[in-house]
Design a protein around this motif. Structure first.
Motif, PDB file in Angstrom:
ATOM      1  N   ASP A 259      38.970  37.429  58.938  1.00 10.74           N
ATOM      2  CA  ASP A 259      39.936  36.634  59.707  1.00 10.74           C
ATOM      3  C   ASP A 259      39.296  35.344  60.211  1.00 10.74           C
ATOM      4  OD1 ASP A 259      41.844  38.625  59.412  1.00 10.74           O
ATOM      5  OD2 ASP A 259      41.270  39.633  61.282  1.00 10.74           O
ATOM      6  N   GLU A 262      39.024  32.832  57.423  1.00  9.07           N
ATOM      7  CA  GLU A 262      40.346  32.283  57.117  1.00  9.07           C
ATOM      8  C   GLU A 262      40.727  31.210  58.131  1.00  9.07           C
ATOM      9  OE1 GLU A 262      44.569  34.247  55.796  1.00  9.07           O
ATOM     10  OE2 GLU A 262      43.605  35.061  57.591  1.00  9.07           O
ATOM     11  N   LYS A 426      45.531  34.045  52.595  1.00  8.83           N
ATOM     12  CA  LYS A 426      46.934  33.673  52.395  1.00  8.83           C
ATOM     13  C   LYS A 426      47.564  32.990  53.612  1.00  8.83           C
ATOM     14  CE  LYS A 426      48.598  38.327  53.618  1.00  8.83           C
ATOM     15  NZ  LYS A 426      49.207  37.972  54.902  1.00  8.83           N
ATOM     16  N   ASN A 427      46.963  33.154  54.808  1.00  9.75           N
ATOM     17  CA  ASN A 427      47.553  32.563  56.019  1.00  9.75           C
ATOM     18  C   ASN A 427      47.059  31.156  56.322  1.00  9.75           C
ATOM     19  OD1 ASN A 427      49.121  34.892  56.882  1.00  9.75           O
ATOM     20  ND2 ASN A 427      47.156  35.876  57.275  1.00  9.75           N
ATOM     21  N   GLU A 430      49.819  28.527  56.952  1.00 15.39           N
ATOM     22  CA  GLU A 430      50.545  28.724  58.214  1.00 15.39           C
ATOM     23  C   GLU A 430      49.683  28.336  59.410  1.00 15.39           C
ATOM     24  OE1 GLU A 430      51.850  30.469  61.854  1.00 15.39           O
ATOM     25  OE2 GLU A 430      50.282  31.493  60.753  1.00 15.39           O
ATOM     26  N   PHE A 431      48.422  28.754  59.419  1.00 18.76           N
ATOM     27  CA  PHE A 431      47.526  28.407  60.531  1.00 18.76           C
ATOM     28  C   PHE A 431      47.371  26.891  60.639  1.00 18.76           C
ATOM     29  CE2 PHE A 431      44.939  32.623  60.044  1.00 18.76           C
ATOM     30  CZ  PHE A 431      46.033  33.334  60.494  1.00 18.76           C
ATOM     31  N   SER A 454      51.946  32.212  64.563  1.00 14.86           N
ATOM     32  CA  SER A 454      50.825  33.132  64.778  1.00 14.86           C
ATOM     33  C   SER A 454      49.993  32.664  65.968  1.00 14.86           C
ATOM     34  CB  SER A 454      49.941  33.172  63.527  1.00 14.86           C
ATOM     35  OG  SER A 454      49.357  31.899  63.300  1.00 14.86           O
TER      36      SER A 454
END
Length: 538
Positions: A259, A262, A426-427, A430-431, A454
């Motif tokens: 995490d 990412e 994959k995030n 979005e982040f 998020s």
């Protein structure tokens, strides 16, 4: 040498199967290598074992892990005891070293199985004999197996010492069955290690490409380059503080190492769309700046008006009966007015937090003056574009230019969503794409609300704003004092701009102070009374 029965062979197959599962799930190379050596040693009932890894220049096999039960030796791997030295693959003349059994196996990709090293005359075992003398040990049987990837590149060498007869405990030779099982294990291990290496190389390549994008932005604009480095840093600082929070609405938020990677990548890429924004817009330091600051053109026009006034005065003096003193006085007043207007326009060009309506009107009044250009045509002193720019109320950007700047986030999202991100990343879009959204849904480009974002995206929004407020290298403003930046950020937490729960953690854990001392000018760091920060209750 003892041949295996069916149950022993079945047990070894189970060990290989179990190891295969572990090889697929273990992403720690060192623990993976240690597990490989331990399974090989246990499978053959060997007293000791060594795992070699080739050096970066492929000229030496380096000791990576060393085990010996009788001597109670455990070096490298999880032991915490460093292991050094190795076996050269080439001599001083560049010839292959074929006298050392590990080097021989490495060069020819062949297994070597020796029943008694003291009776073997093919290889040089002087090093092993010296080891025995120093330790009071007796090396006898040895099995050396190379580990190669699918392209035949050497990954490592596995070497086992002194197979023991399970029944008597005596030293015996490694059987052909032992050799085949260890070769199968080495092949599995090489595939797993190659898989890990390829993943590492791909991730390294991805990070290098990300840094390449940031270098491109940095070279294009040194102002945004600093921002691209500091926002991910501040994002991770705040995210870690949230990770360690044990009370409140965010107490359940936790991050794994994956995490973190990412989020770090998302932070690095959050402004990647700026690579498409024209540099004269990104770096617009004054209202009249395009590829150059047009204030120089207006200075020239004022100079023309000053000279025209002087020429007109001189012509009047040539007329009979003219009052020279009155003309001089009138000229002085006229030129003083022009110089005052020139200074005012220069000041208006700088931009700031807010331009007064009366100042905007004064600009428009000055713009109505007439002047004669080099072509002899009379025209307005300021054209429409100059008037529009000089009357910008906040900052230095026109509405159109601000839209161009704001479009960078749309481009960032478009660029990031076009990439085939692996599952563990994959995030990232979005982040990275949410740092201009607001908790009340009034942000851009998608108008998301807090519930639609998020935690990571909300964290990055705070990092982006705080870094922009405190940045001392922007072309259009000075870095704000720390207290003022926190006051503005606090008001943002009250008006629905940023997440108030994250803002509380940001202040309570003094993330702002840690970042300030590391990255801000010390002159910007003033006294902070947390009790006076809007939106925060100590």
């Amino acid at each position: 040498m003892q041949e295996l029965n069916q149950s022993q062979i079945a047990a070894r197959l189970d060990q290989l199967t179990e190891l295969s599962v572990q090889l697929g799930s273990n992403h720690d190379t060192d623990s993976l290598l240690e597990r490989i050596l331990l399974v090989a040693k246990g499978m053959t009932n060997a007293d000791g074992g060594t795992l070699y890894r080739p050096g970066e220049d492929m000229r030496q096999l380096n000791f990576h892990i060393l085990l010996n039960d009788t001597l109670n030796i455990h070096q490298g791997g999880s032991s915490g005891v460093p292991v050094s030295g190795g076996v050269p693959l080439y001599d001083d003349q560049g010839e292959k070293n074929l006298s050392a059994v590990a080097a021989y196996a490495a060069h020819f990709r062949l297994s070597v199985n020796i029943e008694d090293v003291y009776k073997a005359d093919v290889f040089n075992f002087s090093g092993m004999v010296k080891f025995d003398q120093l330790r009071g040990y007796h090396s006898q049987s040895i099995l050396t197996v190379p580990m190669s990837d699918h392209e035949g590149e050497l990954v490592g060498v596995l070497q086992l010492i002194n197979a023991k007869d399970p029944a008597t405990g005596g030293i015996c030779a490694f059987s052909q069955t032992d050799q085949r099982f260890i070769e199968a294990l080495a092949a599995q291990a090489a595939v797993a290690l190659t898989h890990q290496r390829l993943i590492f190389q791909l991730e390294e390549l991805l990070e290098s490409l990300v840094n390449l994008i940031n270098i491109g932005i940095d070279e294009k604009s040194p102002y945004t380059g600093r921002h691209c480095q500091f926002v991910p840093e501040l994002t991770m600082m705040l995210a870690e503080a949230v990770h360690h929070t044990e009370t409140g609405p965010l107490a359940d938020f936790r991050m794994t190492d994956a995490d973190r990677k990412e989020l770090w990548l998302a932070g690095l890429l959050h402004d990647c769309g700026k690579i498409t924004t024209p540099v004269h817009v990104v770096d617009k330091a004054t209202k009249l700046e395009t590829i150059f600051d047009r204030i120089a053109l207006i200075d020239t026009r004022f100079e023309v008006l000053l000279r025209d006034a002087e020429i007109a005065a001189l012509r009047r003096k040539l007329e009979a009966g003219s009052d020279h003193a009155a003309i001089d006085q009138e000229l002085a007043a006229q030129q003083a007015t022009l110089r005052a207007e020139r200074d005012f326009i220069r000041g208006a060009n700088v931009g700031g937090e807010g331009m007064k309506p009366e100042d905007q009107e004064r600009v428009r009044g000055i713009g109505q003056r007439r002047w004669t250009g080099p072509d002899g045509a009379e025209r307005a002193f300021l054209d429409d574009d100059e008037l529009m720019n000089l009357t910008i109320k906040f900052g230095t950007l026109t509405d159109a230019e601000r839209k161009e700047i704001n479009n960078h986030i749309v481009m960032s999202i478009k660029m990031l969503e076009a990439l085939p991100w692996p599952k563990h990343l994959k995030n990232v879009p979005e982040f990275a794409g949410g740092h201009h959204e607001r908790m009340d849904g009034k942000g851009y480009p998608r108008g998301l609300t807090k519930e639609q974002m998020s935690v990571q995206a909300r964290v990055m929004a705070i990092a982006d704003i705080f870094e922009a407020l405190t940045a001392k290298d922007r072309p259009y403003k000075k870095g704000k004092m720390l207290s003022e930046s926190l006051r503005i950020l606090g008001n943002f937490s009250l008006n629905g701009h940023i997440d108030p729960d994250l803002f509380d953690i940001f202040i309570r854990n003094k993330i702002y102070m840690e970042f300030a001392h590391k990255n801000m000018d010390e002159k910007q760091i003033d006294f902070i009374d947390e009790a006076k920060i809007p939106g925060y209750t100590p």
